[in-house]
Design a protein around this motif. Structure first.
Motif, PDB file in Angstrom:
ATOM      1  N   VAL A  14       0.852  -1.185   0.000  1.00  0.00           N
ATOM      2  CA  VAL A  14       0.000   0.000   0.000  1.00  0.00           C
ATOM      3  C   VAL A  14       0.890   1.238   0.000  1.00  0.00           C
ATOM      4  O   VAL A  14       1.715   1.413   0.900  1.00  0.00           O
ATOM      5  N   TYR A  15       0.720   2.081  -1.021  1.00  0.00           N
ATOM      6  CA  TYR A  15       1.550   3.268  -1.177  1.00  0.00           C
ATOM      7  C   TYR A  15       0.701   4.490  -1.477  1.00  0.00           C
ATOM      8  O   TYR A  15      -0.417   4.379  -1.977  1.00  0.00           O
ATOM      9  N   GLY A  16       1.276   5.639  -1.220  1.00  0.00           N
ATOM     10  CA  GLY A  16       0.758   6.898  -1.721  1.00  0.00           C
ATOM     11  C   GLY A  16       1.414   7.177  -3.068  1.00  0.00           C
ATOM     12  O   GLY A  16       2.288   6.432  -3.525  1.00  0.00           O
ATOM     13  N   ARG A  17       1.038   8.267  -3.687  1.00  0.00           N
ATOM     14  CA  ARG A  17       1.544   8.606  -5.018  1.00  0.00           C
ATOM     15  C   ARG A  17       3.060   8.716  -5.053  1.00  0.00           C
ATOM     16  O   ARG A  17       3.711   8.147  -5.935  1.00  0.00           O
ATOM     17  N   LYS A  18       3.658   9.450  -4.132  1.00  0.00           N
ATOM     18  CA  LYS A  18       5.103   9.699  -4.181  1.00  0.00           C
ATOM     19  C   LYS A  18       5.899   8.394  -4.109  1.00  0.00           C
ATOM     20  O   LYS A  18       6.827   8.184  -4.887  1.00  0.00           O
ATOM     21  N   ILE A  31       4.060  -8.734  -6.231  1.00  0.00           N
ATOM     22  CA  ILE A  31       3.056  -8.453  -5.197  1.00  0.00           C
ATOM     23  C   ILE A  31       2.068  -7.398  -5.693  1.00  0.00           C
ATOM     24  O   ILE A  31       2.458  -6.392  -6.290  1.00  0.00           O
ATOM     25  N   ASP A  32       0.776  -7.631  -5.414  1.00  0.00           N
ATOM     26  CA  ASP A  32      -0.257  -6.655  -5.757  1.00  0.00           C
ATOM     27  C   ASP A  32      -0.022  -5.354  -4.993  1.00  0.00           C
ATOM     28  O   ASP A  32       0.495  -5.366  -3.869  1.00  0.00           O
ATOM     29  N   LYS A  33      -0.444  -4.245  -5.614  1.00  0.00           N
ATOM     30  CA  LYS A  33      -0.260  -2.932  -5.024  1.00  0.00           C
ATOM     31  C   LYS A  33      -1.578  -2.171  -4.996  1.00  0.00           C
ATOM     32  O   LYS A  33      -2.395  -2.299  -5.898  1.00  0.00           O
ATOM     33  N   LEU A  34      -1.730  -1.372  -3.947  1.00  0.00           N
ATOM     34  CA  LEU A  34      -2.867  -0.476  -3.805  1.00  0.00           C
ATOM     35  C   LEU A  34      -2.283   0.915  -3.642  1.00  0.00           C
ATOM     36  O   LEU A  34      -1.444   1.128  -2.764  1.00  0.00           O
ATOM     37  N   VAL A  35      -2.693   1.852  -4.485  1.00  0.00           N
ATOM     38  CA  VAL A  35      -2.128   3.195  -4.482  1.00  0.00           C
ATOM     39  C   VAL A  35      -3.230   4.202  -4.148  1.00  0.00           C
ATOM     40  O   VAL A  35      -4.250   4.267  -4.832  1.00  0.00           O
ATOM     41  N   PHE A  36      -2.996   4.967  -3.090  1.00  0.00           N
ATOM     42  CA  PHE A  36      -3.922   6.027  -2.716  1.00  0.00           C
ATOM     43  C   PHE A  36      -3.424   7.327  -3.322  1.00  0.00           C
ATOM     44  O   PHE A  36      -2.320   7.780  -3.021  1.00  0.00           O
ATOM     45  N   LYS A  61       0.256 -10.575   5.264  1.00  0.00           N
ATOM     46  CA  LYS A  61       0.361  -9.216   5.782  1.00  0.00           C
ATOM     47  C   LYS A  61       0.231  -8.195   4.657  1.00  0.00           C
ATOM     48  O   LYS A  61       0.471  -8.490   3.485  1.00  0.00           O
ATOM     49  N   ILE A  62      -0.133  -6.982   5.051  1.00  0.00           N
ATOM     50  CA  ILE A  62      -0.200  -5.823   4.164  1.00  0.00           C
ATOM     51  C   ILE A  62       0.983  -4.943   4.548  1.00  0.00           C
ATOM     52  O   ILE A  62       1.209  -4.680   5.728  1.00  0.00           O
ATOM     53  N   SER A  63       1.734  -4.471   3.568  1.00  0.00           N
ATOM     54  CA  SER A  63       2.913  -3.647   3.847  1.00  0.00           C
ATOM     55  C   SER A  63       2.737  -2.254   3.268  1.00  0.00           C
ATOM     56  O   SER A  63       2.190  -2.091   2.185  1.00  0.00           O
ATOM     57  N   THR A  64       3.216  -1.264   4.010  1.00  0.00           N
ATOM     58  CA  THR A  64       3.239   0.098   3.512  1.00  0.00           C
ATOM     59  C   THR A  64       4.645   0.653   3.655  1.00  0.00           C
ATOM     60  O   THR A  64       5.430   0.187   4.481  1.00  0.00           O
ATOM     61  N   GLY A  65       4.952   1.628   2.828  1.00  0.00           N
ATOM     62  CA  GLY A  65       6.257   2.275   2.864  1.00  0.00           C
ATOM     63  C   GLY A  65       6.122   3.721   2.459  1.00  0.00           C
ATOM     64  O   GLY A  65       5.066   4.160   2.027  1.00  0.00           O
TER      65      GLY A  65
END
Length: 187
Positions: A42-46, A78-83, A115-119
């Protein structure tokens, strides 16, 4: 319930700008190993734009070192979700979400899976403020940056979040990896 984990590289004086550290083979291997238990990033745009297309390109061309190529291969799979409210589209196995951060993460945590990972910094700071991050993986680089962005610089959190140290690892190169869980989380 799935855990939301947060991993980040920090200098010894707390800087989290990606240009200030110096990742090496041990750090790439550490984060690659973390991804074995992850099935969603899970990431933001940047952060998304920092990671994609860079790592997918490395995965295709095998242009990195052995450890970078392995990280790239794992990352790409890995699948990604972008906010993001500004991105028009995302590539490959990524899905774009415009709003509803808390609701979406709570829903995902209830789904079966790893697990879900964010960075990154901005989105994880919001997730920390919402008390949604269960595990923290800090890799401390043996560098004093002197200046630069710090984690939670622009984010207010209510009160303290107590963390319990689960493990630590000192790399030959002087890097230190610290794994914490929220004091009220189940590991």
């Amino acid at each position: 319930m799935r855990n939301l984990i947060y991993g980040i590289n920090l200098t010894a004086d707390g800087c989290c700008e990606h240009t200030k550290g110096k990742a090496n083979e041990e750090v790439h291997e550490y984060f690659t190993d973390l991804m074995h238990d992850v099935d969603l990033l899970v990431y933001g745009r940047k952060t998304y734009e920092l990671m994609v297309p860079y790592w997918p390109d490395v995965a295709k061309s095998h242009s990195g070192t052995k450890d970078e190529n392995e990280f790239a291969r794992k990352f790409t799979a890995i699948d990604k979700l972008v906010f993001s409210k500004t991105l028009k589209s995302v590539d490959g196995n990524a899905r774009l979400v415009r709003d509803g951060l808390k609701k979406e993460i709570l829903r995902l945590k209830q789904e079966p899976g790893k697990k879900i990972s964010t960075g990154g910094v901005d989105l994880p700071s919001q997730l920390i403020a919402l008390n949604l991050v269960d595990e923290f993986y800090f890799v401390i680089h043996p560098i004093l940056a002197g200046k630069g962005r710090r984690l939670l610089d622009t984010t207010l959190i209510k009160g303290n979040t107590d963390l319990e140290l689960v493990s630590s690892k000192v790399f030959k190169s002087g890097f230190v990896a610290l794994h914490y869980i929220k004091a009220d989380s189940e590991f």
